[in-house]
Structures are given as structure tokens and as C-alpha cells.
Design a protein around this motif. Structure first.
Motif, short mmCIF file in Angstrom:
data_model
loop_
_atom_site.label_atom_id
_atom_site.label_comp_id
_atom_site.label_asym_id
_atom_site.label_seq_id
_atom_site.Cartn_x
_atom_site.Cartn_y
_atom_site.Cartn_z
N LEU B 40 0.84 -1.21 0.00
CA LEU B 40 0.00 0.00 0.00
C LEU B 40 0.87 1.25 0.00
O LEU B 40 0.58 2.22 -0.70
CB LEU B 40 -0.90 -0.01 1.24
CG LEU B 40 -2.08 -0.96 1.18
CD1 LEU B 40 -2.97 -0.78 2.40
CD2 LEU B 40 -2.89 -0.74 -0.07
N LEU B 41 1.97 1.23 0.76
CA LEU B 41 2.80 2.43 0.83
C LEU B 41 3.45 2.70 -0.51
O LEU B 41 3.68 3.84 -0.89
CB LEU B 41 3.86 2.26 1.92
CG LEU B 41 3.35 2.44 3.34
CD1 LEU B 41 4.47 2.23 4.34
CD2 LEU B 41 2.74 3.80 3.53
N MET B 42 3.72 1.63 -1.27
CA MET B 42 4.36 1.88 -2.57
C MET B 42 3.38 2.52 -3.54
O MET B 42 3.76 3.34 -4.37
CB MET B 42 4.88 0.56 -3.15
CG MET B 42 6.13 0.06 -2.48
SD MET B 42 6.46 -1.62 -2.92
CE MET B 42 6.94 -1.36 -4.60
N VAL B 43 2.08 2.16 -3.41
CA VAL B 43 1.12 2.67 -4.39
C VAL B 43 0.68 4.07 -4.00
O VAL B 43 0.16 4.83 -4.83
CB VAL B 43 -0.09 1.71 -4.45
CG1 VAL B 43 -1.08 2.18 -5.49
CG2 VAL B 43 0.37 0.33 -4.77
N ILE B 44 0.90 4.47 -2.75
CA ILE B 44 0.29 5.72 -2.26
C ILE B 44 0.89 6.92 -2.98
O ILE B 44 0.23 7.93 -3.18
CB ILE B 44 0.48 5.79 -0.74
CG1 ILE B 44 -0.80 5.31 -0.09
CG2 ILE B 44 0.87 7.14 -0.26
CD1 ILE B 44 -0.94 5.58 1.35
N ASP B 45 2.13 6.81 -3.49
CA ASP B 45 2.71 7.97 -4.17
C ASP B 45 1.88 8.32 -5.40
O ASP B 45 1.53 9.48 -5.62
CB ASP B 45 4.15 7.66 -4.59
CG ASP B 45 4.94 7.20 -3.39
OD1 ASP B 45 4.51 7.55 -2.27
OD2 ASP B 45 5.93 6.47 -3.55
N GLN B 46 1.54 7.28 -6.21
CA GLN B 46 0.72 7.60 -7.39
C GLN B 46 -0.62 8.21 -6.96
O GLN B 46 -1.11 9.16 -7.57
CB GLN B 46 0.45 6.33 -8.21
CG GLN B 46 1.57 5.95 -9.14
CD GLN B 46 2.56 5.02 -8.48
OE1 GLN B 46 2.39 4.67 -7.31
NE2 GLN B 46 3.58 4.62 -9.21
N LEU B 47 -1.18 7.67 -5.88
CA LEU B 47 -2.47 8.19 -5.43
C LEU B 47 -2.35 9.65 -5.05
O LEU B 47 -3.23 10.46 -5.32
CB LEU B 47 -2.93 7.35 -4.23
CG LEU B 47 -4.43 7.23 -4.01
CD1 LEU B 47 -5.11 6.71 -5.25
CD2 LEU B 47 -4.71 6.28 -2.86
N LYS B 48 -1.19 10.01 -4.44
CA LYS B 48 -0.99 11.41 -4.05
C LYS B 48 -1.00 12.30 -5.28
O LYS B 48 -1.61 13.36 -5.30
CB LYS B 48 0.35 11.53 -3.31
CG LYS B 48 0.39 12.57 -2.22
CD LYS B 48 1.64 12.38 -1.38
CE LYS B 48 1.36 11.46 -0.20
NZ LYS B 48 2.50 11.40 0.74
N GLU B 49 -0.34 11.82 -6.35
CA GLU B 49 -0.31 12.63 -7.58
C GLU B 49 -1.73 12.83 -8.10
O GLU B 49 -2.13 13.93 -8.47
CB GLU B 49 0.54 11.94 -8.64
CG GLU B 49 2.03 12.13 -8.46
CD GLU B 49 2.79 11.01 -9.17
OE1 GLU B 49 2.23 10.48 -10.15
OE2 GLU B 49 3.90 10.68 -8.74
N ILE B 50 -2.54 11.76 -8.09
CA ILE B 50 -3.91 11.88 -8.60
C ILE B 50 -4.66 12.92 -7.80
O ILE B 50 -5.32 13.82 -8.34
CB ILE B 50 -4.61 10.51 -8.52
CG1 ILE B 50 -3.96 9.51 -9.46
CG2 ILE B 50 -6.08 10.64 -8.86
CD1 ILE B 50 -4.47 8.10 -9.27
N VAL B 51 -4.55 12.83 -6.46
CA VAL B 51 -5.32 13.75 -5.62
C VAL B 51 -4.87 15.18 -5.87
O VAL B 51 -5.69 16.09 -6.04
CB VAL B 51 -5.15 13.35 -4.13
CG1 VAL B 51 -5.68 14.43 -3.22
CG2 VAL B 51 -5.84 12.04 -3.87
N ASN B 52 -3.55 15.41 -5.95
CA ASN B 52 -3.08 16.78 -6.20
C ASN B 52 -3.55 17.27 -7.55
O ASN B 52 -3.96 18.43 -7.71
CB ASN B 52 -1.55 16.83 -6.11
CG ASN B 52 -1.09 16.55 -4.70
OD1 ASN B 52 -1.90 16.65 -3.77
ND2 ASN B 52 0.16 16.14 -4.54
N TYR B 53 -3.54 16.38 -8.53
CA TYR B 53 -3.97 16.78 -9.88
C TYR B 53 -5.43 17.26 -9.84
O TYR B 53 -5.77 18.34 -10.34
CB TYR B 53 -3.82 15.58 -10.81
CG TYR B 53 -4.31 15.79 -12.21
CD1 TYR B 53 -5.51 15.25 -12.63
CD2 TYR B 53 -3.57 16.54 -13.12
CE1 TYR B 53 -5.98 15.43 -13.92
CE2 TYR B 53 -4.03 16.74 -14.40
CZ TYR B 53 -5.23 16.18 -14.80
OH TYR B 53 -5.70 16.38 -16.08
N ILE B 54 -6.26 16.45 -9.16
CA ILE B 54 -7.69 16.82 -9.12
C ILE B 54 -7.85 18.11 -8.33
O ILE B 54 -8.62 19.01 -8.71
CB ILE B 54 -8.50 15.66 -8.52
CG1 ILE B 54 -8.44 14.46 -9.45
CG2 ILE B 54 -9.94 16.07 -8.30
CD1 ILE B 54 -9.13 13.24 -8.91
#
Lengths: 65, 127
Positions: B40-54
Motif C-alpha cells: 500500500l505504501l508503494m502505491v500511495i505515491d501515485q495516489l498522491k499525484e492523482i489527488v493533487n492533480y484533481i
């Protein structure tokens, strides 16, 4: 850091198993149980650290306060 | 690519947990817990990018992103309940996993109340 924590825990598990076995053979059964408990506590502490790190990142990410 | 590392760690965790299960059954759960957390911690970076993008999109078009904030909260709650119920199912007691899922659903429902009221206001204003 990622995957060697898993190896560490496996190593601790095997180590406690061996130590407990040796202690049982010597005849000190109560110390064997204490050694097993110590191993379990160490592993649980590492698990708790990882979980708290996950919760912190999720708190920042999903703005859950 | 990130996915190869994730798959290798997942398989590694499974094998190690089986090995340890025979030697020391108590260590079965922490290994699964930490393996899941690492993935989960490895995937969270991509999720952070998505959230910032939105969030950037919302800030540019100066819409009120209070709605998006509660959607984010719902996502976070769903994310964590899924994680916890998975661990409970792995450890064998599915009853606790169901209870965690029910609790997560209730929390998500009460988090989504403002969205529902907003929707109703819009509908009423249309009529």
C-alpha cells in the motif's frame, strides 16, 4: 527498506523457534515461553511501526483528521 | 515499472508467511500485515499525484471543492476498511472482517450525508 523488513521478521521468527527449542531441551521450559513472548513482542512492535506509518500517510493524503 | 516490484513483494510475503506458519504460527499475521502495508505504501505515491492533480483542477476552475473533500474522506475510509478486513480474513476470523466492513459502510454513509443534502437542494431548486 521495503522488503528486507519481511526478511527480518522471518529471521526473528526462526530465531525464536530455535531458541525456544534449545531452551526446552535444556529443561528450562518457562524461559522458553518467555523467549517466545519476547520474539512475538519485537515483531509486533515492528508491525505497529509500519501500521502507524501507513496511517500517517493516509491521514495526510485523504485529509482525514 | 512499479508493478513488478509489487508482485514480487506480494509473492515473497506469501511464501515467507507459509514457511513461518509451520515453524512459528504466531508470526503468520505480522508478516501478512507488513507485506500488505509495504504494497500500500508503494502505491500511495501515485495516489498522491492523482489527488493533487484533481485539487489543481478544482482550484483552477474555482469550484467549491468541499464535495471533493468528503469524497476523499470516503475513499480513505474505504481504503482502510478494505485493508483491515483483508487482514482479518487472512487470519481466519471472517466474523470480525464482516463487522469491520459493516462499520466502514456506516461511516461512509454518514460521511456522504452532506452530499445527499446538497443533491436534494439542487433537485428542489430545479423544480
Amino acid at each position: 527498506m521495503d522488503y528486507n523488513i519481511i526478511f527480518k521478521i522471518a529471521a526473528i521468527g526462526i530465531l525464536t523457534a530455535v531458541v525456544a527449542q534449545i531452551l526446552k531441551n535444556i529443561g528450562k521450559d518457562e524461559i522458553a515461553t518467555i523467549a517466545t513472548l519476547a520474539g512475538v513482542v519485537v515483531v509486533l512492535l515492528m508491525a505497529v511501526n509500519m501500521i502507524s506509518e501507513l496511517f500517517e500517510t493516509i491521514k495526510q493524503l485523504f485529509l482525514i483528521y | 515499472m512499479e508493478i513488478f516490484k509489487i508482485i514480487s513483494i506480494a509473492l515473497l510475503t506469501c511464501f515467507l508467511s507459509i514457511i513461518i506458519k509451520n515453524i512459528k504460527p504466531e508470526f503468520h499475521i505480522p508478516i501478512l500485515l507488513i507485506g500488505g502495508t509495504i504494497i500500500l505504501l508503494m502505491v500511495i505515491d501515485q495516489l498522491k499525484e492523482i489527488v493533487n492533480y484533481i485539487l489543481n483542477i478544482f482550484s483552477k476552475t474555482n469550484l467549491d471543492y468541499s464535495m471533493f473533500i468528503s469524497i476523499l474522506k470516503i475513499l480513505g475510509v474505504g481504503y482502510l476498511t478494505e485493508f483491515a478486513s483483508g487482514i482479518c480474513i487472512d487470519s481466519g476470523n471472517t466474523s470480525i472482517a464482516d463487522k469491520v466492513l459493516i462499520a466502514g459502510k456506516i461511516i461512509i454513509l454518514c460521511l456522504s450525508l452532506p452530499i445527499i443534502t446538497n443533491l436534494l437542494d439542487i433537485i428542489v431548486s430545479l423544480l
